[in-house]
Design a protein around this motif. Structure first.
Motif, PDB file in Angstrom:
ATOM      1  N   GLN A  35       0.800  -1.209   0.000  1.00  0.00           N
ATOM      2  CA  GLN A  35       0.000   0.000   0.000  1.00  0.00           C
ATOM      3  C   GLN A  35       0.841   1.271   0.000  1.00  0.00           C
ATOM      4  O   GLN A  35       0.479   2.273  -0.607  1.00  0.00           O
ATOM      5  N   ALA A  36       1.962   1.230   0.686  1.00  0.00           N
ATOM      6  CA  ALA A  36       2.740   2.454   0.891  1.00  0.00           C
ATOM      7  C   ALA A  36       3.964   2.579   0.000  1.00  0.00           C
ATOM      8  O   ALA A  36       4.464   3.672  -0.214  1.00  0.00           O
ATOM      9  N   GLY A  37       4.470   1.459  -0.522  1.00  0.00           N
ATOM     10  CA  GLY A  37       5.751   1.513  -1.201  1.00  0.00           C
ATOM     11  C   GLY A  37       6.879   1.483  -0.182  1.00  0.00           C
ATOM     12  O   GLY A  37       6.653   1.378   1.023  1.00  0.00           O
ATOM     13  N   LEU A  38       8.097   1.591  -0.671  1.00  0.00           N
ATOM     14  CA  LEU A  38       9.258   1.459   0.210  1.00  0.00           C
ATOM     15  C   LEU A  38      10.295   2.510  -0.124  1.00  0.00           C
ATOM     16  O   LEU A  38      10.761   2.599  -1.259  1.00  0.00           O
ATOM     17  N   ASP A  39      10.639   3.329   0.869  1.00  0.00           N
ATOM     18  CA  ASP A  39      11.752   4.267   0.704  1.00  0.00           C
ATOM     19  C   ASP A  39      13.006   3.450   0.433  1.00  0.00           C
ATOM     20  O   ASP A  39      13.345   2.529   1.190  1.00  0.00           O
ATOM     21  N   SER A  40      13.709   3.763  -0.637  1.00  0.00           N
ATOM     22  CA  SER A  40      14.856   2.954  -1.058  1.00  0.00           C
ATOM     23  C   SER A  40      15.969   2.902  -0.013  1.00  0.00           C
ATOM     24  O   SER A  40      16.806   2.002  -0.042  1.00  0.00           O
ATOM     25  N   SER A  41      15.972   3.848   0.916  1.00  0.00           N
ATOM     26  CA  SER A  41      17.023   3.881   1.926  1.00  0.00           C
ATOM     27  C   SER A  41      16.666   3.122   3.203  1.00  0.00           C
ATOM     28  O   SER A  41      17.526   2.947   4.073  1.00  0.00           O
ATOM     29  N   LEU A  42      15.416   2.664   3.326  1.00  0.00           N
ATOM     30  CA  LEU A  42      14.988   2.071   4.587  1.00  0.00           C
ATOM     31  C   LEU A  42      15.788   0.822   4.946  1.00  0.00           C
ATOM     32  O   LEU A  42      16.330   0.713   6.052  1.00  0.00           O
ATOM     33  N   LEU A  43      15.845  -0.134   4.045  1.00  0.00           N
ATOM     34  CA  LEU A  43      16.548  -1.376   4.350  1.00  0.00           C
ATOM     35  C   LEU A  43      18.029  -1.131   4.605  1.00  0.00           C
ATOM     36  O   LEU A  43      18.636  -1.773   5.471  1.00  0.00           O
ATOM     37  N   LEU A  44      18.612  -0.202   3.870  1.00  0.00           N
ATOM     38  CA  LEU A  44      20.027   0.101   4.067  1.00  0.00           C
ATOM     39  C   LEU A  44      20.269   0.732   5.434  1.00  0.00           C
ATOM     40  O   LEU A  44      21.211   0.355   6.144  1.00  0.00           O
ATOM     41  N   ASN A  45      19.435   1.685   5.803  1.00  0.00           N
ATOM     42  CA  ASN A  45      19.604   2.329   7.104  1.00  0.00           C
ATOM     43  C   ASN A  45      19.393   1.347   8.248  1.00  0.00           C
ATOM     44  O   ASN A  45      20.129   1.370   9.246  1.00  0.00           O
ATOM     45  N   MET A  46      18.395   0.482   8.120  1.00  0.00           N
ATOM     46  CA  MET A  46      18.154  -0.512   9.151  1.00  0.00           C
ATOM     47  C   MET A  46      19.331  -1.472   9.272  1.00  0.00           C
ATOM     48  O   MET A  46      19.803  -1.774  10.372  1.00  0.00           O
ATOM     49  N   SER A  47      19.807  -1.947   8.131  1.00  0.00           N
ATOM     50  CA  SER A  47      20.935  -2.878   8.151  1.00  0.00           C
ATOM     51  C   SER A  47      22.180  -2.236   8.747  1.00  0.00           C
ATOM     52  O   SER A  47      22.884  -2.846   9.571  1.00  0.00           O
ATOM     53  N   LYS A  48      22.444  -1.024   8.351  1.00  0.00           N
ATOM     54  CA  LYS A  48      23.620  -0.317   8.860  1.00  0.00           C
ATOM     55  C   LYS A  48      23.536  -0.137  10.369  1.00  0.00           C
ATOM     56  O   LYS A  48      24.538  -0.293  11.084  1.00  0.00           O
ATOM     57  N   CYS A  67      30.586   0.385  10.029  1.00  0.00           N
ATOM     58  CA  CYS A  67      29.990   1.454   9.220  1.00  0.00           C
ATOM     59  C   CYS A  67      30.855   1.804   8.019  1.00  0.00           C
ATOM     60  O   CYS A  67      30.339   2.070   6.921  1.00  0.00           O
ATOM     61  N   LYS A  68      32.163   1.796   8.202  1.00  0.00           N
ATOM     62  CA  LYS A  68      33.063   2.118   7.087  1.00  0.00           C
ATOM     63  C   LYS A  68      32.983   1.043   6.004  1.00  0.00           C
ATOM     64  O   LYS A  68      32.983   1.350   4.804  1.00  0.00           O
ATOM     65  N   ALA A  69      32.897  -0.220   6.437  1.00  0.00           N
ATOM     66  CA  ALA A  69      32.757  -1.303   5.465  1.00  0.00           C
ATOM     67  C   ALA A  69      31.420  -1.204   4.736  1.00  0.00           C
ATOM     68  O   ALA A  69      31.328  -1.432   3.531  1.00  0.00           O
ATOM     69  N   PHE A  70      30.388  -0.836   5.490  1.00  0.00           N
ATOM     70  CA  PHE A  70      29.061  -0.679   4.902  1.00  0.00           C
ATOM     71  C   PHE A  70      29.069   0.432   3.857  1.00  0.00           C
ATOM     72  O   PHE A  70      28.505   0.277   2.765  1.00  0.00           O
ATOM     73  N   ASN A  71      29.718   1.545   4.173  1.00  0.00           N
ATOM     74  CA  ASN A  71      29.765   2.675   3.245  1.00  0.00           C
ATOM     75  C   ASN A  71      30.508   2.341   1.958  1.00  0.00           C
ATOM     76  O   ASN A  71      30.295   2.976   0.922  1.00  0.00           O
ATOM     77  N   LEU A  72      31.374   1.346   2.029  1.00  0.00           N
ATOM     78  CA  LEU A  72      32.140   0.913   0.856  1.00  0.00           C
ATOM     79  C   LEU A  72      31.459  -0.240   0.118  1.00  0.00           C
ATOM     80  O   LEU A  72      32.020  -0.805  -0.822  1.00  0.00           O
ATOM     81  N   ASN A  73      30.224  -0.568   0.556  1.00  0.00           N
ATOM     82  CA  ASN A  73      29.469  -1.679  -0.042  1.00  0.00           C
ATOM     83  C   ASN A  73      30.224  -2.994   0.023  1.00  0.00           C
ATOM     84  O   ASN A  73      30.179  -3.812  -0.897  1.00  0.00           O
ATOM     85  N   SER A  74      30.961  -3.196   1.114  1.00  0.00           N
ATOM     86  CA  SER A  74      31.774  -4.409   1.230  1.00  0.00           C
ATOM     87  C   SER A  74      31.641  -5.037   2.616  1.00  0.00           C
ATOM     88  O   SER A  74      32.611  -5.596   3.132  1.00  0.00           O
ATOM     89  N   HIS A  75      30.471  -4.928   3.222  1.00  0.00           N
ATOM     90  CA  HIS A  75      30.298  -5.478   4.565  1.00  0.00           C
ATOM     91  C   HIS A  75      30.107  -6.991   4.484  1.00  0.00           C
ATOM     92  O   HIS A  75      29.168  -7.470   3.845  1.00  0.00           O
ATOM     93  N   PRO A  76      30.980  -7.756   5.133  1.00  0.00           N
ATOM     94  CA  PRO A  76      30.888  -9.219   5.029  1.00  0.00           C
ATOM     95  C   PRO A  76      29.705  -9.832   5.766  1.00  0.00           C
ATOM     96  O   PRO A  76      29.360 -10.991   5.529  1.00  0.00           O
ATOM     97  N   ASP A  77      29.075  -9.068   6.645  1.00  0.00           N
ATOM     98  CA  ASP A  77      27.962  -9.612   7.432  1.00  0.00           C
ATOM     99  C   ASP A  77      26.595  -9.189   6.892  1.00  0.00           C
ATOM    100  O   ASP A  77      25.571  -9.438   7.533  1.00  0.00           O
TER     101      ASP A  77
END
Length: 326
Positions: A35-48, A67-77
């Motif tokens: 019904q609402a759609g999804l803000d494209s940043s929601l899952l990323l912010n939650m995961s981070k 956080c630094k690994a996440f910002n580089l799109n290379s987080h192993p977890d």
């Protein structure tokens, strides 16, 4: 807070923040975005946030190793699963590979986060492969699933997740996301056409989609004046000669035809294309209601043929042939 700045209803922000703050948090959350759609940043912010090792005041620190690994799109977890290109479903092989990776302990963070986008695309085989991990995860794991069609999600998946239905934003909240170059009436029209869905509004607001909307109206205008339909659009035909373009074209044609029916029945205040009421009033008398119903049936047939991967070029030719014979 890690949800600040996101296009979310306040009650959704409160629920998600409370969920993230639980000590004994459930390990699988399914977000219904239908019904609402999804803000494209929601899952990323939650995961981070979940992965951050130095959370500050209800948000991620943006400074720790995680956080630094996440910002580089290379987080192993962080594991992100979605249907592969040219596939109809999330495959069992994808799920087996996911479970194999989850069998290892987290590398940086205190847990591993797995995003599964479009959970309705888990078929019986891939869902069954996932069930044990959803029900009894080995180690510290968190599943974040999304769906825009919760009725299509298998009951076995639904029963093993906490389900939250995201709330549609207000019209003002949605129109605030659109380009400033659009006037208020156009924004209102796009919000109605998108069914108040954030993702759909983002798509319909793009210039390419608005061009197809204009083309769809020109197409109906030519039909109303008994002009040669192909010539009325052929100079810009390439914009709808792709699968996505044709889907948008049919969508707008259907909306205009339904609006014309409303105008003919003195219900102009109910139309979706409220920024084009004068145009709709002008062509409504020239298109008989019987023809509108025939056209809607023709467009439905086009949708059905497209669903079985008929060539877009053939669909366009078929559409013209049928309309020229009406």
């Amino acid at each position: 807070m890690f949800l600040d700045g996101l296009m979310l209803h306040e009650q959704d922000k409160q629920f998600l923040f409370n969920f993230a703050s639980l000590n004994n948090r459930p390990h699988a959350l399914l977000l219904d975005t239908g019904q609402a759609g999804l803000d494209s940043s929601l899952l990323l912010n939650m995961s981070k946030y979940f992965l951050c090792t130095n959370k500050i005041a209800g948000s991620f620190c943006n400074e720790c190793v995680s956080c630094k690994a996440f910002n580089l799109n290379s987080h192993p977890d962080l594991l992100d699963i979605k249907v592969e290109d040219k596939k109809q479903f999330i495959s069992i092989q994808q799920i087996k590979e996911l479970i194999a990776k989850l069998s290892y302990s987290p590398s940086i963070s205190a847990l591993r986060v797995c995003i599964i986008r479009e959970a309705q695309l888990l078929n019986e085989a891939s869902a069954n492969a996932l069930l044990k991990s959803l029900e009894e995860p080995e180690g510290a794991q968190l599943y974040l699933l999304t769906t825009n069609n919760i009725q299509a999600v298998l009951p076995t998946i639904l029963s093993r997740t906490i389900i939250w239905h995201l709330t549609p934003l207000s019209v003002d909240g949605l129109t605030a996301t659109m380009s400033r170059e659009l006037d208020a009436a156009t924004k209102q029209a796009l919000a109605r056409l998108a069914g108040m869905n954030l993702q759909r509004i983002t798509s319909l607001s793009e210039q390419s989609s608005r061009d197809i909307r204009s083309l769809a109206y020109e197409f109906l205008y030519a039909l109303a004046r008994k002009e040669l339909l192909h010539e009325s659009v052929q100079s810009r035909w390439s914009t709808v000669a792709t699968r996505d373009g044709f889907t948008e074209f049919v969508f707008y044609l259907q909306c205009f035809l339904r609006d014309i029916l409303l105008v003919k029945n003195n219900c102009a205040e109910m139309v979706h294309n409220i920024d084009m009421q004068d145009e709709l009033q002008a062509i409504a008398p020239a298109i008989a209601a019987e023809l509108i119903f025939e056209l809607l049936e023709t467009l439905k047939e086009c949708e059905n043929m497209q669903a079985v991967n008929i060539s877009t070029r053939l669909l366009l030719d078929n559409l013209f042939i049928q309309l020229l014979n009406k």
